[in-house]
Design an enzyme around this catalytic site. Sequence first.
Site, PDB file in Angstrom:
ATOM      1  N   THR A  57      -9.595  -5.849   2.778  1.00 64.27           N
ATOM      2  CA  THR A  57      -9.534  -4.795   1.935  1.00 64.27           C
ATOM      3  C   THR A  57     -10.632  -5.063   0.617  1.00 64.27           C
ATOM      4  O   THR A  57     -10.501  -6.324   0.195  1.00 64.27           O
ATOM      5  CB  THR A  57      -8.013  -4.700   1.243  1.00 64.27           C
ATOM      6  OG1 THR A  57      -7.117  -4.614   2.433  1.00 64.27           O
ATOM      7  CG2 THR A  57      -7.934  -3.696   0.129  1.00 64.27           C
TER       8      THR A  57
ATOM      9  N   ASP B 127      -9.174   0.571   1.090  1.00 61.57           N
ATOM     10  CA  ASP B 127      -8.286   0.112   2.080  1.00 61.57           C
ATOM     11  C   ASP B 127      -8.864   0.403   3.517  1.00 61.57           C
ATOM     12  O   ASP B 127      -8.427   1.305   4.215  1.00 61.57           O
ATOM     13  CB  ASP B 127      -6.694   0.731   1.877  1.00 61.57           C
ATOM     14  CG  ASP B 127      -5.917   0.267   3.076  1.00 61.57           C
ATOM     15  OD1 ASP B 127      -6.111  -0.927   3.467  1.00 61.57           O
ATOM     16  OD2 ASP B 127      -5.063   1.260   3.275  1.00 61.57           O
TER      17      ASP B 127
ATOM     18  N   HIS C  87      -3.681  13.636   1.228  1.00 60.57           N
ATOM     19  CA  HIS C  87      -4.276  12.598   2.122  1.00 60.57           C
ATOM     20  C   HIS C  87      -2.984  12.576   3.262  1.00 60.57           C
ATOM     21  O   HIS C  87      -3.211  12.617   4.359  1.00 60.57           O
ATOM     22  CB  HIS C  87      -4.384  11.331   1.733  1.00 60.57           C
ATOM     23  CG  HIS C  87      -4.819  10.110   2.602  1.00 60.57           C
ATOM     24  ND1 HIS C  87      -5.745  10.142   3.613  1.00 60.57           N
ATOM     25  CD2 HIS C  87      -3.848   9.187   3.172  1.00 60.57           C
ATOM     26  CE1 HIS C  87      -5.677   9.190   4.274  1.00 60.57           C
ATOM     27  NE2 HIS C  87      -4.596   8.423   4.146  1.00 60.57           N
TER      28      HIS C  87
ATOM     29  N   GLU D 117     -10.741   3.927   2.663  1.00 52.35           N
ATOM     30  CA  GLU D 117      -9.986   4.868   1.703  1.00 52.35           C
ATOM     31  C   GLU D 117     -10.049   4.606   0.411  1.00 52.35           C
ATOM     32  O   GLU D 117     -10.142   3.250  -0.048  1.00 52.35           O
ATOM     33  CB  GLU D 117      -8.450   4.277   2.100  1.00 52.35           C
ATOM     34  CG  GLU D 117      -7.909   4.792   3.695  1.00 52.35           C
ATOM     35  CD  GLU D 117      -6.619   4.613   3.848  1.00 52.35           C
ATOM     36  OE1 GLU D 117      -6.054   5.496   4.822  1.00 52.35           O
ATOM     37  OE2 GLU D 117      -5.918   3.823   3.423  1.00 52.35           O
TER      38      GLU D 117
ATOM     39  N   ASP E 133       1.018  -1.288   0.062  1.00 49.56           N
ATOM     40  CA  ASP E 133      -0.159  -0.033   0.210  1.00 49.56           C
ATOM     41  C   ASP E 133       0.860   0.962  -0.043  1.00 49.56           C
ATOM     42  O   ASP E 133       1.621   1.525   1.044  1.00 49.56           O
ATOM     43  CB  ASP E 133      -1.155  -0.057   1.445  1.00 49.56           C
ATOM     44  CG  ASP E 133      -2.155   1.032   1.035  1.00 49.56           C
ATOM     45  OD1 ASP E 133      -2.663   1.165   0.003  1.00 49.56           O
ATOM     46  OD2 ASP E 133      -2.493   1.609   2.094  1.00 49.56           O
TER      47      ASP E 133
ATOM     48  N   GLU F  99      -8.858   4.379  -2.925  1.00 48.72           N
ATOM     49  CA  GLU F  99      -7.634   3.984  -3.717  1.00 48.72           C
ATOM     50  C   GLU F  99      -7.746   3.515  -4.910  1.00 48.72           C
ATOM     51  O   GLU F  99      -8.770   2.867  -5.345  1.00 48.72           O
ATOM     52  CB  GLU F  99      -6.784   3.090  -2.544  1.00 48.72           C
ATOM     53  CG  GLU F  99      -6.369   3.651  -1.277  1.00 48.72           C
ATOM     54  CD  GLU F  99      -5.301   3.152  -0.679  1.00 48.72           C
ATOM     55  OE1 GLU F  99      -4.269   2.272  -1.449  1.00 48.72           O
ATOM     56  OE2 GLU F  99      -5.217   3.045   0.608  1.00 48.72           O
TER      57      GLU F  99
ATOM     58  N   LYS G 169      -4.974  -2.058   9.416  1.00 51.42           N
ATOM     59  CA  LYS G 169      -5.146  -2.279   7.787  1.00 51.42           C
ATOM     60  C   LYS G 169      -5.325  -3.685   7.520  1.00 51.42           C
ATOM     61  O   LYS G 169      -5.623  -3.866   6.138  1.00 51.42           O
ATOM     62  CB  LYS G 169      -3.927  -1.854   7.208  1.00 51.42           C
ATOM     63  CG  LYS G 169      -3.515  -0.235   7.733  1.00 51.42           C
ATOM     64  CD  LYS G 169      -4.617   0.777   6.986  1.00 51.42           C
ATOM     65  CE  LYS G 169      -3.954   2.035   7.095  1.00 51.42           C
ATOM     66  NZ  LYS G 169      -4.695   2.938   5.924  1.00 51.42           N
TER      67      LYS G 169
ATOM     68  N   GLU H 216     -10.859  12.497   7.076  1.00 54.76           N
ATOM     69  CA  GLU H 216     -10.540  13.510   6.482  1.00 54.76           C
ATOM     70  C   GLU H 216     -11.996  14.512   6.264  1.00 54.76           C
ATOM     71  O   GLU H 216     -12.177  15.598   6.703  1.00 54.76           O
ATOM     72  CB  GLU H 216      -9.993  13.746   5.227  1.00 54.76           C
ATOM     73  CG  GLU H 216      -8.496  12.944   5.117  1.00 54.76           C
ATOM     74  CD  GLU H 216      -8.013  12.809   3.803  1.00 54.76           C
ATOM     75  OE1 GLU H 216      -8.197  11.627   3.201  1.00 54.76           O
ATOM     76  OE2 GLU H 216      -7.417  13.678   3.156  1.00 54.76           O
TER      77      GLU H 216
ATOM     78  N   ARG I  93      -2.276  14.445  13.282  1.00 59.75           N
ATOM     79  CA  ARG I  93      -1.407  14.190  14.211  1.00 59.75           C
ATOM     80  C   ARG I  93      -0.707  15.318  14.979  1.00 59.75           C
ATOM     81  O   ARG I  93      -0.079  14.925  15.877  1.00 59.75           O
ATOM     82  CB  ARG I  93      -0.440  13.010  13.925  1.00 59.75           C
ATOM     83  CG  ARG I  93      -0.848  11.805  13.405  1.00 59.75           C
ATOM     84  CD  ARG I  93       0.226  10.824  12.999  1.00 59.75           C
ATOM     85  NE  ARG I  93       1.470  11.281  12.116  1.00 59.75           N
ATOM     86  CZ  ARG I  93       1.085  11.206  10.701  1.00 59.75           C
ATOM     87  NH1 ARG I  93       0.123  10.720  10.052  1.00 59.75           N
ATOM     88  NH2 ARG I  93       1.922  11.830   9.882  1.00 59.75           N
TER      89      ARG I  93
ATOM     90  N   GLN J  31      -5.224   2.149  14.740  1.00 64.07           N
ATOM     91  CA  GLN J  31      -3.981   2.512  14.027  1.00 64.07           C
ATOM     92  C   GLN J  31      -3.152   3.581  14.822  1.00 64.07           C
ATOM     93  O   GLN J  31      -1.922   3.491  14.781  1.00 64.07           O
ATOM     94  CB  GLN J  31      -4.474   3.306  12.615  1.00 64.07           C
ATOM     95  CG  GLN J  31      -3.380   3.720  11.766  1.00 64.07           C
ATOM     96  CD  GLN J  31      -3.659   4.269  10.432  1.00 64.07           C
ATOM     97  OE1 GLN J  31      -4.941   4.293  10.047  1.00 64.07           O
ATOM     98  NE2 GLN J  31      -2.725   4.810   9.392  1.00 64.07           N
TER      99      GLN J  31
ATOM    100  N   ARG K  12      -9.072   3.294  12.517  1.00 60.08           N
ATOM    101  CA  ARG K  12      -8.207   4.776  12.896  1.00 60.08           C
ATOM    102  C   ARG K  12      -7.875   4.510  14.295  1.00 60.08           C
ATOM    103  O   ARG K  12      -6.764   4.992  14.678  1.00 60.08           O
ATOM    104  CB  ARG K  12      -8.961   5.817  12.434  1.00 60.08           C
ATOM    105  CG  ARG K  12      -9.070   6.027  11.245  1.00 60.08           C
ATOM    106  CD  ARG K  12      -7.963   6.166  10.149  1.00 60.08           C
ATOM    107  NE  ARG K  12      -8.249   6.569   8.831  1.00 60.08           N
ATOM    108  CZ  ARG K  12      -7.336   6.124   7.763  1.00 60.08           C
ATOM    109  NH1 ARG K  12      -6.083   5.737   7.973  1.00 60.08           N
ATOM    110  NH2 ARG K  12      -7.901   6.423   6.843  1.00 60.08           N
TER     111      ARG K  12
ATOM    112  N   THR L 198      -4.530   6.794  -0.482  1.00 57.52           N
ATOM    113  CA  THR L 198      -5.920   7.585  -0.505  1.00 57.52           C
ATOM    114  C   THR L 198      -5.715   8.670  -1.412  1.00 57.52           C
ATOM    115  O   THR L 198      -4.792   9.536  -1.001  1.00 57.52           O
ATOM    116  CB  THR L 198      -6.274   7.740   0.921  1.00 57.52           C
ATOM    117  OG1 THR L 198      -6.430   6.677   1.719  1.00 57.52           O
ATOM    118  CG2 THR L 198      -7.611   8.421   0.856  1.00 57.52           C
TER     119      THR L 198
END
Length: 445
Positions: A273, A249, A150, A215, A143, A217, A269, A390, A158, A256, A253, A376
Amino acid sequence: MAITPDETHDAKRKSWVTSSNGHADFPIQNLPLGIFSTVNNWGDTPRGGVAIGDEVFDLKAACEAKLFSGDAEKAVRAASNTTLNDLMAMGTGPRAALRKQLSALLAEGTAESRKAQPLAAKLLHKTSNCNLHLPAKIGAFTDFFAGITHAENGGKRRGANPPLSSNYKYVPVAYHSRASTVRPTGVDVRRPNGQRVVDGDKLPTFGPCLKMDFELEFGIWIGNGNAWGDSIPTGTAANHVFGYCMLNDWSARDIQRWESQPLGPFLSKNLGTTISPWIVTPEALAPFQIAQPLRPEGDPRPLPYLWDDTDQREGQLDLELEVLIHTETMRAKGLPPQRIAVSNTKHLYWTVAQMVAHHTCGGCSLEPGDIFGSGTISGPTPENYGSIAELSFDGTRDIPLNSGETRRWVNDGDDIYLRARGKRAGCVPIGFGDCCARMVAGKAP
Ligand code: MN
Protein backbone atom coordinates in the site's frame (compact mmCIF):
# COMPACT_ATOMS: atom_id res chain seq x y z
CA MET A 1 -15.99 20.27 15.94
CA ALA A 2 -15.08 22.41 12.99
CA ILE A 3 -11.80 24.26 13.12
CA THR A 4 -12.15 27.99 12.55
CA PRO A 5 -9.67 29.45 10.05
CA ASP A 6 -7.23 31.88 11.70
CA GLU A 7 -4.10 33.89 10.85
CA THR A 8 -2.28 30.67 9.81
CA HIS A 9 -4.69 30.43 6.83
CA ASP A 10 -4.41 34.13 5.90
CA ALA A 11 -3.95 34.25 2.10
CA LYS A 12 -1.72 37.32 2.50
CA ARG A 13 0.74 35.48 4.74
CA LYS A 14 4.00 34.71 2.91
CA SER A 15 7.13 32.96 4.12
CA TRP A 16 10.76 33.97 4.09
CA VAL A 17 11.32 30.42 2.78
CA THR A 18 10.73 31.80 -0.71
CA SER A 19 10.24 28.42 -2.46
CA SER A 20 7.01 28.05 -0.48
CA ASN A 21 5.31 31.16 -1.87
CA GLY A 22 3.04 29.93 -4.67
CA HIS A 23 4.17 26.34 -4.07
CA ALA A 24 1.52 23.92 -5.42
CA ASP A 25 1.54 21.69 -2.34
CA PHE A 26 3.41 23.24 0.57
CA PRO A 27 2.87 26.99 1.01
CA ILE A 28 3.04 28.31 4.60
CA GLN A 29 -0.73 27.74 4.92
CA ASN A 30 -0.17 23.94 4.86
CA LEU A 31 2.75 22.93 7.16
CA PRO A 32 2.34 19.12 6.96
CA LEU A 33 4.23 16.89 9.39
CA GLY A 34 6.47 13.95 8.54
CA ILE A 35 9.59 11.97 9.37
CA PHE A 36 12.77 12.59 7.37
CA SER A 37 16.49 12.03 7.39
CA THR A 38 19.12 13.61 5.19
CA VAL A 39 20.78 11.69 2.36
CA ASN A 40 24.53 11.11 2.33
CA ASN A 41 24.92 12.11 5.94
CA TRP A 42 26.32 9.12 7.78
CA GLY A 43 24.57 8.30 11.04
CA ASP A 44 21.74 10.75 10.40
CA THR A 45 18.64 9.47 12.22
CA PRO A 46 15.01 9.90 11.15
CA ARG A 47 13.17 12.69 13.02
CA GLY A 48 10.17 14.97 12.70
CA GLY A 49 10.06 17.66 10.05
CA VAL A 50 7.67 20.05 8.36
CA ALA A 51 7.41 20.55 4.58
CA ILE A 52 7.70 24.20 3.57
CA GLY A 53 8.08 24.81 -0.17
CA ASP A 54 10.96 22.70 -1.48
CA GLU A 55 12.50 22.36 1.98
CA VAL A 56 12.08 20.46 5.22
CA PHE A 57 12.23 22.28 8.54
CA ASP A 58 13.94 20.14 11.19
CA LEU A 59 11.73 19.92 14.30
CA LYS A 60 14.30 18.08 16.41
CA ALA A 61 16.93 20.73 15.77
CA ALA A 62 14.32 23.42 16.43
CA CYS A 63 13.53 21.76 19.76
CA GLU A 64 17.21 21.69 20.70
CA ALA A 65 17.53 25.36 19.65
CA LYS A 66 14.59 26.19 21.97
CA LEU A 67 12.61 27.91 19.24
CA PHE A 68 9.24 26.88 20.69
CA SER A 69 7.42 27.31 23.98
CA GLY A 70 4.45 25.92 25.91
CA ASP A 71 2.35 23.25 24.20
CA ALA A 72 4.27 23.72 20.93
CA GLU A 73 7.51 22.91 22.76
CA LYS A 74 5.91 19.68 24.05
CA ALA A 75 4.91 18.89 20.46
CA VAL A 76 8.38 19.40 18.96
CA ARG A 77 9.95 17.35 21.73
CA ALA A 78 7.59 14.47 20.85
CA ALA A 79 8.33 15.05 17.15
CA SER A 80 12.07 14.63 17.79
CA ASN A 81 11.58 10.85 17.91
CA THR A 82 12.01 8.52 14.94
CA THR A 83 8.21 8.32 14.50
CA LEU A 84 5.33 10.73 15.18
CA ASN A 85 3.41 8.24 17.37
CA ASP A 86 4.12 10.15 20.60
CA LEU A 87 2.97 13.42 19.04
CA MET A 88 -0.12 11.65 17.69
CA ALA A 89 -0.96 10.42 21.19
CA MET A 90 -1.04 14.01 22.51
CA GLY A 91 -4.27 14.87 20.71
CA THR A 92 -5.18 18.15 19.09
CA GLY A 93 -3.85 20.82 21.49
CA PRO A 94 -0.06 20.51 21.06
CA ARG A 95 -0.41 19.95 17.31
CA ALA A 96 -2.49 23.12 16.88
CA ALA A 97 -0.13 25.11 19.12
CA LEU A 98 2.83 23.92 17.03
CA ARG A 99 1.11 25.08 13.84
CA LYS A 100 0.55 28.59 15.24
CA GLN A 101 4.14 29.03 16.41
CA LEU A 102 5.59 27.46 13.25
CA SER A 103 3.52 29.73 11.03
CA ALA A 104 4.67 32.82 12.96
CA LEU A 105 8.30 31.65 12.85
CA LEU A 106 8.33 30.89 9.11
CA ALA A 107 6.21 33.93 8.08
CA GLU A 108 7.64 37.07 6.61
CA GLY A 109 7.60 40.14 8.83
CA THR A 110 6.31 38.75 12.15
CA ALA A 111 7.96 39.64 15.46
CA GLU A 112 8.84 35.95 15.91
CA SER A 113 10.55 35.58 12.53
CA ARG A 114 12.43 38.88 12.85
CA LYS A 115 13.98 37.50 16.01
CA ALA A 116 14.58 33.86 15.09
CA GLN A 117 14.94 33.73 11.30
CA PRO A 118 18.78 33.67 11.23
CA LEU A 119 18.77 30.60 13.47
CA ALA A 120 15.69 28.93 11.90
CA ALA A 121 17.15 29.33 8.39
CA LYS A 122 19.98 26.98 9.41
CA LEU A 123 17.45 24.24 10.25
CA LEU A 124 16.16 23.82 6.67
CA HIS A 125 17.13 20.94 4.38
CA LYS A 126 16.43 20.72 0.65
CA THR A 127 13.71 18.06 0.24
CA SER A 128 15.68 16.69 -2.71
CA ASN A 129 18.44 15.84 -0.20
CA CYS A 130 16.08 14.05 2.20
CA ASN A 131 14.63 10.59 2.60
CA LEU A 132 10.97 10.68 3.59
CA HIS A 133 10.01 7.79 5.85
CA LEU A 134 6.73 6.38 7.09
CA PRO A 135 5.60 9.04 9.56
CA ALA A 136 4.49 6.55 12.21
CA LYS A 137 4.83 2.99 13.37
CA ILE A 138 1.51 1.72 12.04
CA GLY A 139 -0.18 -0.62 14.50
CA ALA A 140 -3.22 -1.36 12.38
CA PHE A 141 -4.56 -0.51 8.95
CA THR A 142 -8.30 -0.60 8.34
CA ASP A 143 -9.67 -0.19 4.85
CA PHE A 144 -13.18 1.27 4.51
CA PHE A 145 -15.47 1.07 1.49
CA ALA A 146 -17.08 4.52 1.72
CA GLY A 147 -16.98 5.38 -1.98
CA ILE A 148 -20.54 4.43 -2.96
CA THR A 149 -19.96 4.53 -6.73
CA HIS A 150 -16.97 2.19 -6.38
CA ALA A 151 -19.11 -0.17 -4.27
CA GLU A 152 -21.90 -0.09 -6.89
CA ASN A 153 -19.50 -0.61 -9.78
CA GLY A 154 -17.97 -3.60 -7.96
CA GLY A 155 -21.43 -5.12 -7.48
CA LYS A 156 -22.20 -4.66 -11.18
CA ARG A 157 -18.94 -6.42 -12.14
CA ARG A 158 -19.89 -9.35 -9.91
CA GLY A 159 -23.35 -9.47 -11.47
CA ALA A 160 -25.06 -8.61 -8.17
CA ASN A 161 -28.65 -7.40 -8.45
CA PRO A 162 -29.09 -4.87 -6.95
CA PRO A 163 -25.37 -4.00 -7.18
CA LEU A 164 -25.20 -2.50 -3.69
CA SER A 165 -25.56 -4.93 -0.77
CA SER A 166 -28.51 -4.27 1.54
CA ASN A 167 -26.23 -3.23 4.44
CA TYR A 168 -24.28 -0.56 2.53
CA LYS A 169 -26.38 2.50 3.46
CA TYR A 170 -26.46 1.46 7.13
CA VAL A 171 -22.94 0.16 7.84
CA PRO A 172 -19.68 1.98 7.03
CA VAL A 173 -18.30 -1.28 5.59
CA ALA A 174 -14.60 -2.04 6.26
CA TYR A 175 -12.11 -4.86 6.76
CA HIS A 176 -8.89 -5.18 8.76
CA SER A 177 -6.06 -4.84 6.25
CA ARG A 178 -2.28 -5.25 6.62
CA ALA A 179 -0.05 -2.63 8.28
CA SER A 180 3.31 -4.31 7.61
CA THR A 181 3.27 -3.62 3.86
CA VAL A 182 2.45 0.11 3.88
CA ARG A 183 5.25 2.11 2.26
CA PRO A 184 5.86 5.80 1.55
CA THR A 185 5.93 7.29 -1.92
CA GLY A 186 8.79 6.25 -4.21
CA VAL A 187 9.09 2.63 -3.05
CA ASP A 188 8.54 0.07 -5.86
CA VAL A 189 5.74 -2.44 -5.37
CA ARG A 190 6.29 -5.98 -6.60
CA ARG A 191 3.64 -7.86 -8.60
CA PRO A 192 2.49 -10.72 -6.35
CA ASN A 193 2.08 -14.38 -7.18
CA GLY A 194 -1.05 -16.07 -6.00
CA GLN A 195 -3.94 -18.37 -6.76
CA ARG A 196 -6.27 -17.12 -9.47
CA VAL A 197 -8.53 -18.56 -12.14
CA VAL A 198 -7.16 -17.35 -15.48
CA ASP A 199 -9.83 -16.19 -17.98
CA GLY A 200 -11.06 -19.27 -19.87
CA ASP A 201 -9.92 -21.70 -17.15
CA LYS A 202 -12.16 -23.44 -14.63
CA LEU A 203 -9.59 -24.26 -11.96
CA PRO A 204 -7.05 -22.06 -10.20
CA THR A 205 -3.34 -21.97 -10.93
CA PHE A 206 -0.51 -20.31 -9.00
CA GLY A 207 1.25 -17.50 -10.81
CA PRO A 208 1.65 -13.75 -11.21
CA CYS A 209 -1.35 -11.46 -10.77
CA LEU A 210 -2.71 -10.71 -14.27
CA LYS A 211 -5.19 -8.03 -13.19
CA MET A 212 -3.23 -5.47 -11.20
CA ASP A 213 -5.16 -2.43 -10.04
CA PHE A 214 -4.71 0.77 -8.01
CA GLU A 215 -7.26 2.35 -5.69
CA LEU A 216 -7.62 6.12 -5.24
CA GLU A 217 -8.12 6.46 -1.49
CA PHE A 218 -7.86 9.08 1.18
CA GLY A 219 -5.80 8.02 4.23
CA ILE A 220 -6.77 8.96 7.79
CA TRP A 221 -4.16 8.93 10.60
CA ILE A 222 -5.49 8.26 14.09
CA GLY A 223 -4.14 10.45 16.88
CA ASN A 224 -5.09 9.75 20.48
CA GLY A 225 -7.02 6.51 20.74
CA ASN A 226 -9.58 4.99 23.07
CA ALA A 227 -9.41 2.32 25.75
CA TRP A 228 -10.50 -1.18 24.84
CA GLY A 229 -14.18 -1.44 25.70
CA ASP A 230 -14.86 2.27 25.19
CA SER A 231 -16.40 3.75 22.08
CA ILE A 232 -15.88 7.14 20.44
CA PRO A 233 -19.09 9.06 19.66
CA THR A 234 -19.49 10.59 16.19
CA GLY A 235 -19.69 14.06 17.78
CA THR A 236 -16.18 13.90 19.28
CA ALA A 237 -14.51 11.61 16.73
CA ALA A 238 -12.74 14.51 14.99
CA ASN A 239 -10.61 14.96 18.13
CA HIS A 240 -9.08 11.53 17.46
CA VAL A 241 -7.94 12.29 13.90
CA PHE A 242 -4.33 13.44 13.62
CA GLY A 243 -4.32 14.11 9.90
CA TYR A 244 -4.60 12.87 6.37
CA CYS A 245 -2.60 11.46 3.44
CA MET A 246 -3.25 9.92 0.04
CA LEU A 247 -3.34 6.13 -0.10
CA ASN A 248 -3.04 3.75 -3.04
CA ASP A 249 -4.49 0.42 -1.96
CA TRP A 250 -2.87 -1.74 -4.67
CA SER A 251 -5.29 -4.57 -5.51
CA ALA A 252 -4.73 -7.88 -7.30
CA ARG A 253 -8.20 -8.27 -8.79
CA ASP A 254 -7.85 -11.84 -10.10
CA ILE A 255 -6.52 -13.08 -6.76
CA GLN A 256 -9.27 -11.10 -5.00
CA ARG A 257 -12.05 -12.58 -7.12
CA TRP A 258 -10.99 -16.15 -6.30
CA GLU A 259 -10.08 -15.77 -2.63
CA SER A 260 -12.99 -13.57 -1.47
CA GLN A 261 -15.57 -16.35 -1.34
CA PRO A 262 -17.04 -15.49 1.13
CA LEU A 263 -14.31 -13.90 3.26
CA GLY A 264 -11.54 -11.61 2.16
CA PRO A 265 -9.96 -9.58 0.72
CA PHE A 266 -6.69 -11.08 1.93
CA LEU A 267 -3.60 -11.59 -0.29
CA SER A 268 -5.11 -9.41 -3.01
CA LYS A 269 -4.69 -6.41 -0.71
CA ASN A 270 -1.58 -7.11 1.37
CA LEU A 271 0.99 -6.96 -1.45
CA GLY A 272 1.71 -3.30 -0.73
CA THR A 273 0.00 0.00 0.00
CA THR A 274 1.56 3.32 -1.03
CA ILE A 275 0.97 6.49 1.00
CA SER A 276 2.03 10.11 0.69
CA PRO A 277 4.46 10.58 3.60
CA TRP A 278 3.42 14.11 4.69
CA ILE A 279 0.52 14.29 7.14
CA VAL A 280 -1.78 17.18 6.29
CA THR A 281 -3.39 18.26 9.56
CA PRO A 282 -7.08 18.95 10.22
CA GLU A 283 -6.03 22.54 11.02
CA ALA A 284 -4.52 22.95 7.52
CA LEU A 285 -7.73 21.60 5.99
CA ALA A 286 -10.06 23.94 7.94
CA PRO A 287 -10.86 26.08 4.84
CA PHE A 288 -11.93 23.00 2.89
CA GLN A 289 -14.48 21.61 5.38
CA ILE A 290 -17.95 21.23 3.92
CA ALA A 291 -21.31 19.73 4.89
CA GLN A 292 -21.80 16.05 4.19
CA PRO A 293 -23.77 16.10 0.90
CA LEU A 294 -27.44 15.20 1.45
CA ARG A 295 -28.27 11.55 0.86
CA PRO A 296 -30.48 10.93 -2.16
CA GLU A 297 -34.24 10.81 -1.53
CA GLY A 298 -35.21 7.38 -0.21
CA ASP A 299 -31.86 6.54 1.41
CA PRO A 300 -32.15 5.70 5.13
CA ARG A 301 -30.99 8.19 7.75
CA PRO A 302 -27.86 6.89 9.51
CA LEU A 303 -28.61 5.14 12.82
CA PRO A 304 -28.40 7.51 15.83
CA TYR A 305 -24.85 6.46 16.88
CA LEU A 306 -23.62 7.59 13.43
CA TRP A 307 -25.54 10.86 13.44
CA ASP A 308 -24.25 14.15 14.74
CA ASP A 309 -25.68 17.48 13.57
CA THR A 310 -22.32 19.27 13.62
CA ASP A 311 -20.63 16.41 11.76
CA GLN A 312 -23.36 16.54 9.09
CA ARG A 313 -22.95 20.31 8.82
CA GLU A 314 -19.14 20.42 8.49
CA GLY A 315 -17.66 16.91 8.69
CA GLN A 316 -16.82 16.33 5.02
CA LEU A 317 -13.88 17.68 2.98
CA ASP A 318 -13.83 19.23 -0.48
CA LEU A 319 -10.53 18.05 -1.98
CA GLU A 320 -9.88 17.57 -5.69
CA LEU A 321 -8.31 14.18 -6.40
CA GLU A 322 -6.42 12.89 -9.43
CA VAL A 323 -4.87 9.66 -10.69
CA LEU A 324 -2.01 9.83 -13.22
CA ILE A 325 -0.11 7.12 -15.04
CA HIS A 326 3.48 7.36 -16.29
CA THR A 327 4.45 4.28 -18.28
CA GLU A 328 7.93 3.16 -19.20
CA THR A 329 7.24 4.23 -22.82
CA MET A 330 6.03 7.68 -21.70
CA ARG A 331 9.20 8.13 -19.68
CA ALA A 332 11.38 7.00 -22.60
CA LYS A 333 9.59 9.45 -24.92
CA GLY A 334 9.90 12.29 -22.43
CA LEU A 335 6.11 12.56 -22.04
CA PRO A 336 4.69 13.81 -18.72
CA PRO A 337 2.42 11.65 -16.53
CA GLN A 338 -1.11 11.44 -17.97
CA ARG A 339 -4.20 12.07 -15.88
CA ILE A 340 -6.66 9.18 -16.14
CA ALA A 341 -9.19 10.06 -13.43
CA VAL A 342 -10.42 13.01 -11.38
CA SER A 343 -12.58 12.76 -8.28
CA ASN A 344 -13.33 14.51 -4.99
CA THR A 345 -13.52 13.51 -1.32
CA LYS A 346 -17.09 14.86 -1.24
CA HIS A 347 -18.20 11.68 -3.09
CA LEU A 348 -17.67 9.67 0.14
CA TYR A 349 -20.95 8.31 1.52
CA TRP A 350 -19.69 8.43 5.12
CA THR A 351 -17.73 11.10 7.02
CA VAL A 352 -14.43 10.35 8.72
CA ALA A 353 -16.14 10.84 12.11
CA GLN A 354 -18.71 8.17 11.20
CA MET A 355 -15.88 5.77 10.29
CA VAL A 356 -14.16 6.37 13.65
CA ALA A 357 -17.44 6.01 15.57
CA HIS A 358 -18.37 2.82 13.74
CA HIS A 359 -14.89 1.29 14.18
CA THR A 360 -15.11 1.76 17.95
CA CYS A 361 -18.86 1.23 18.59
CA GLY A 362 -18.24 -2.33 19.80
CA GLY A 363 -15.32 -1.35 22.02
CA CYS A 364 -12.43 -1.78 19.58
CA SER A 365 -9.47 0.33 20.70
CA LEU A 366 -7.77 2.65 18.22
CA GLU A 367 -4.16 3.58 18.80
CA PRO A 368 -1.93 6.50 17.78
CA GLY A 369 -0.49 5.69 14.37
CA ASP A 370 -3.37 3.50 13.19
CA ILE A 371 -4.33 4.32 9.62
CA PHE A 372 -7.66 4.09 7.77
CA GLY A 373 -8.20 4.01 4.03
CA SER A 374 -11.45 5.67 2.98
CA GLY A 375 -12.22 3.16 0.24
CA THR A 376 -11.86 3.97 -3.44
CA ILE A 377 -13.28 7.40 -4.16
CA SER A 378 -15.04 7.14 -7.50
CA GLY A 379 -17.51 9.81 -8.61
CA PRO A 380 -20.70 9.46 -10.63
CA THR A 381 -19.26 9.55 -14.18
CA PRO A 382 -16.59 7.33 -15.83
CA GLU A 383 -13.89 10.03 -15.73
CA ASN A 384 -14.33 9.98 -11.93
CA TYR A 385 -13.54 6.28 -11.52
CA GLY A 386 -10.79 5.70 -8.97
CA SER A 387 -9.60 2.23 -10.01
CA ILE A 388 -8.49 0.75 -13.32
CA ALA A 389 -11.07 -2.06 -12.99
CA GLU A 390 -13.76 0.61 -13.19
CA LEU A 391 -12.02 2.69 -15.90
CA SER A 392 -11.56 -0.38 -18.17
CA PHE A 393 -14.97 -1.88 -17.26
CA ASP A 394 -13.32 -4.93 -15.67
CA GLY A 395 -10.63 -5.22 -18.32
CA THR A 396 -13.06 -5.24 -21.25
CA ARG A 397 -12.26 -1.79 -22.72
CA ASP A 398 -8.95 -0.19 -23.63
CA ILE A 399 -7.89 2.99 -21.86
CA PRO A 400 -6.06 5.00 -24.56
CA LEU A 401 -2.82 6.71 -23.51
CA ASN A 402 -1.11 9.68 -25.19
CA SER A 403 1.96 7.51 -25.83
CA GLY A 404 -0.07 5.42 -28.29
CA GLU A 405 -0.32 2.59 -25.74
CA THR A 406 -3.46 1.27 -24.09
CA ARG A 407 -4.13 -0.21 -20.67
CA ARG A 408 -6.75 -2.52 -19.20
CA TRP A 409 -4.74 -3.27 -16.04
CA VAL A 410 -1.51 -1.89 -14.55
CA ASN A 411 1.63 -3.12 -16.36
CA ASP A 412 5.10 -3.63 -14.94
CA GLY A 413 7.01 -0.36 -15.18
CA ASP A 414 3.89 1.82 -14.74
CA ASP A 415 4.18 4.61 -12.19
CA ILE A 416 0.83 5.45 -10.58
CA TYR A 417 0.47 8.88 -8.98
CA LEU A 418 -2.34 10.00 -6.67
CA ARG A 419 -2.78 13.70 -5.99
CA ALA A 420 -5.05 15.79 -3.77
CA ARG A 421 -5.57 19.52 -3.61
CA GLY A 422 -7.74 21.87 -1.55
CA LYS A 423 -8.93 24.96 -3.43
CA ARG A 424 -11.34 27.63 -2.33
CA ALA A 425 -11.91 31.28 -3.31
CA GLY A 426 -9.96 33.61 -1.02
CA CYS A 427 -7.69 30.82 0.24
CA VAL A 428 -4.23 29.69 -0.73
CA PRO A 429 -4.56 26.22 -2.33
CA ILE A 430 -2.67 23.39 -0.63
CA GLY A 431 -1.71 19.90 -1.77
CA PHE A 432 -0.63 16.59 -0.31
CA GLY A 433 2.64 16.01 -2.22
CA ASP A 434 3.57 12.84 -4.04
CA CYS A 435 1.89 9.48 -3.57
CA CYS A 436 3.59 7.51 -6.31
CA ALA A 437 4.93 4.00 -6.79
CA ARG A 438 6.07 1.82 -9.66
CA MET A 439 4.66 -1.66 -10.23
CA VAL A 440 7.61 -3.94 -10.91
CA ALA A 441 7.86 -7.52 -12.17
CA GLY A 442 7.24 -10.22 -9.60
CA LYS A 443 9.49 -13.09 -8.57
CA ALA A 444 9.28 -16.37 -10.49
CA PRO A 445 6.36 -18.38 -9.11
MN1 MN B 1 -9.27 -0.38 -0.75
